[in-house]
Design a protein around this motif. Structure first.
Motif, short mmCIF file in Angstrom:
data_model
loop_
_atom_site.label_atom_id
_atom_site.label_comp_id
_atom_site.label_asym_id
_atom_site.label_seq_id
_atom_site.Cartn_x
_atom_site.Cartn_y
_atom_site.Cartn_z
N CYS A 120 0.86 -1.18 0.00
CA CYS A 120 0.00 0.00 0.00
C CYS A 120 0.90 1.23 0.00
CB CYS A 120 -0.90 0.01 1.22
SG CYS A 120 -1.88 1.51 1.38
N ALA A 121 0.79 1.99 -1.06
CA ALA A 121 1.57 3.22 -1.17
C ALA A 121 0.65 4.41 -0.99
CB ALA A 121 2.26 3.29 -2.53
N ALA A 122 1.06 5.34 -0.13
CA ALA A 122 0.29 6.56 0.10
C ALA A 122 1.08 7.74 -0.41
CB ALA A 122 -0.02 6.72 1.58
N SER A 123 0.47 8.51 -1.29
CA SER A 123 1.17 9.67 -1.82
C SER A 123 1.20 10.78 -0.78
CB SER A 123 0.46 10.16 -3.08
OG SER A 123 -0.82 10.65 -2.75
N ARG A 124 2.17 11.61 -0.87
CA ARG A 124 2.35 12.68 0.11
C ARG A 124 2.11 14.01 -0.59
NH1 ARG A 124 8.04 11.31 2.91
NH2 ARG A 124 7.48 13.18 4.07
N TYR A 125 0.96 14.54 -0.38
CA TYR A 125 0.69 15.86 -0.91
C TYR A 125 0.98 16.87 0.19
CZ TYR A 125 -1.14 14.29 -5.34
OH TYR A 125 -1.23 13.76 -6.60
N THR A 126 -0.03 17.20 0.93
CA THR A 126 0.18 18.15 2.00
C THR A 126 0.60 17.46 3.29
OG1 THR A 126 -1.52 19.54 1.02
CG2 THR A 126 -0.89 20.01 3.30
N TYR A 127 0.04 16.28 3.50
CA TYR A 127 0.26 15.61 4.78
C TYR A 127 0.85 14.22 4.58
CZ TYR A 127 -3.12 19.07 6.38
OH TYR A 127 -3.78 20.23 6.66
N ARG A 128 1.64 13.79 5.53
CA ARG A 128 2.05 12.40 5.61
C ARG A 128 1.01 11.70 6.48
NH1 ARG A 128 7.62 10.22 6.44
NH2 ARG A 128 7.36 8.04 6.98
N PRO A 129 0.44 10.59 5.99
CA PRO A 129 -0.58 9.92 6.80
C PRO A 129 0.01 9.43 8.11
CG PRO A 129 0.02 8.57 4.92
CD PRO A 129 0.68 9.88 4.73
N ASN A 130 -0.64 9.73 9.19
CA ASN A 130 -0.20 9.23 10.49
C ASN A 130 -0.47 7.75 10.65
OD1 ASN A 130 0.74 11.67 11.37
ND2 ASN A 130 -1.09 12.17 12.55
N CYS A 131 -1.65 7.33 10.21
CA CYS A 131 -2.06 5.95 10.39
C CYS A 131 -2.39 5.34 9.04
CB CYS A 131 -3.30 5.87 11.28
SG CYS A 131 -3.04 6.44 12.96
N MET A 132 -2.02 4.09 8.89
CA MET A 132 -2.39 3.32 7.71
C MET A 132 -2.90 1.97 8.17
SD MET A 132 0.66 4.41 5.07
CE MET A 132 -0.15 3.73 3.61
N ALA A 134 10.64 5.07 3.98
CA ALA A 134 11.37 5.68 2.87
C ALA A 134 10.54 5.61 1.59
CB ALA A 134 12.70 4.98 2.68
N LYS A 135 9.72 4.59 1.47
CA LYS A 135 8.86 4.42 0.30
C LYS A 135 7.42 4.85 0.58
CE LYS A 135 11.53 0.51 -1.50
NZ LYS A 135 11.48 -0.91 -1.91
N ASN A 136 7.18 5.32 1.81
CA ASN A 136 5.81 5.67 2.21
C ASN A 136 4.85 4.53 1.92
OD1 ASN A 136 4.67 7.80 3.61
ND2 ASN A 136 3.62 8.59 1.81
N THR A 137 5.28 3.34 2.28
CA THR A 137 4.55 2.13 1.95
C THR A 137 4.39 1.26 3.18
OG1 THR A 137 5.38 2.14 -0.32
CG2 THR A 137 4.58 0.05 0.53
N VAL A 138 3.20 0.68 3.33
CA VAL A 138 3.00 -0.36 4.32
C VAL A 138 2.61 -1.63 3.59
CG1 VAL A 138 2.39 1.21 6.18
CG2 VAL A 138 0.60 0.22 4.74
N GLY A 159 -11.75 -4.73 9.80
CA GLY A 159 -10.42 -4.17 10.01
C GLY A 159 -9.46 -5.27 10.41
N LEU A 160 -8.27 -5.26 9.82
CA LEU A 160 -7.30 -6.34 10.04
C LEU A 160 -6.07 -5.89 10.81
CD1 LEU A 160 -7.34 -7.88 6.47
CD2 LEU A 160 -8.59 -8.70 8.48
N ALA A 161 -5.46 -4.80 10.38
CA ALA A 161 -4.20 -4.38 10.97
C ALA A 161 -4.00 -2.89 10.72
CB ALA A 161 -3.03 -5.17 10.37
N ALA A 162 -3.33 -2.25 11.63
CA ALA A 162 -3.07 -0.81 11.51
C ALA A 162 -1.71 -0.50 12.11
CB ALA A 162 -4.16 -0.02 12.24
N ILE A 163 -1.15 0.62 11.64
CA ILE A 163 0.16 1.01 12.15
C ILE A 163 0.29 2.53 12.10
CG2 ILE A 163 1.34 0.88 9.91
CD1 ILE A 163 3.71 -0.43 11.46
N HIS A 164 0.96 3.08 13.07
CA HIS A 164 1.32 4.49 13.06
C HIS A 164 2.65 4.60 12.34
CE1 HIS A 164 2.78 8.35 14.88
NE2 HIS A 164 1.55 8.67 14.54
N THR A 165 2.70 5.41 11.29
CA THR A 165 3.85 5.38 10.40
C THR A 165 5.14 5.83 11.06
OG1 THR A 165 3.24 7.58 9.57
CG2 THR A 165 2.47 5.67 8.32
N GLU A 166 5.06 6.68 12.04
CA GLU A 166 6.28 7.12 12.73
C GLU A 166 6.71 6.15 13.81
OE1 GLU A 166 6.93 10.19 10.24
OE2 GLU A 166 8.22 9.51 11.86
N SER A 167 5.76 5.61 14.56
CA SER A 167 6.11 4.73 15.67
C SER A 167 6.50 3.35 15.21
CB SER A 167 4.94 4.63 16.64
OG SER A 167 4.58 5.91 17.11
#
Length: 128
Positions: free
Chosen positions: A22-34, A77-81, A47-55
């Motif tokens: 799953c790739a999330a593009s970065r326009y104005t914001y970096r997604p906190n949660c995916m 680095a790839k903004n990917t989960v 819902g199966l799984a979630a992650i905070h991108t920084e933690s």
């Protein structure tokens, strides 16, 4: 605005593994949660799984229904989960969706109703 694109679905035999991306593009914001969800015909979205991108791994949440078989690694680095799915079963057959949101707090990534940005989905089929 956040755009989300999934890939990696396909067909696999029971007991096999698949990894969804799953790739999330970065326009104005970096997604906190995916997060990853799935939905089968006639069933509610799950819902199966979630992650905070920084933690990262410390914040990962995996639903009891798939715990021990599914994990949610990420590559900032790839903004990917990813959704790593092992020991797949026929009942895992579903459309799998990724979602992201820049506004969810770090402790709330596992609150499924908070996601506002969704991918188009990728089909996973597990045969017996």
């Amino acid at each position: 605005q956040v755009q989300v694109v999934e890939s990696g679905g396909g067909s696999v035999q029971a007991g096999g593994s698949l990894r969804l991306s799953c790739a999330a593009s970065r326009y104005t914001y970096r997604p906190n949660c995916m997060a990853w969800f799935r939905q089968s015909p006639g069933k509610e979205r799950e819902g199966l799984a979630a992650i905070h991108t920084e933690s990262g791994a410390a914040s990962a949440y995996v639903a009891d229904s798939v715990k021990g078989r599914f994990t949610i690694p990420r590559d900032n680095a790839k903004n990917t989960v990813y959704l790593q799915m092992n020991s797949l079963k026929p009942e895992d057959t579903a459309m799998y969706y990724c979602a992201a949101d820049p506004s969810i707090g770090a402790t709330l990534c596992g609150v499924w109703s908070r996601y506002n940005y969704w991918g188009q989905g990728t089909q996973v089929t597990v045969s017996s």
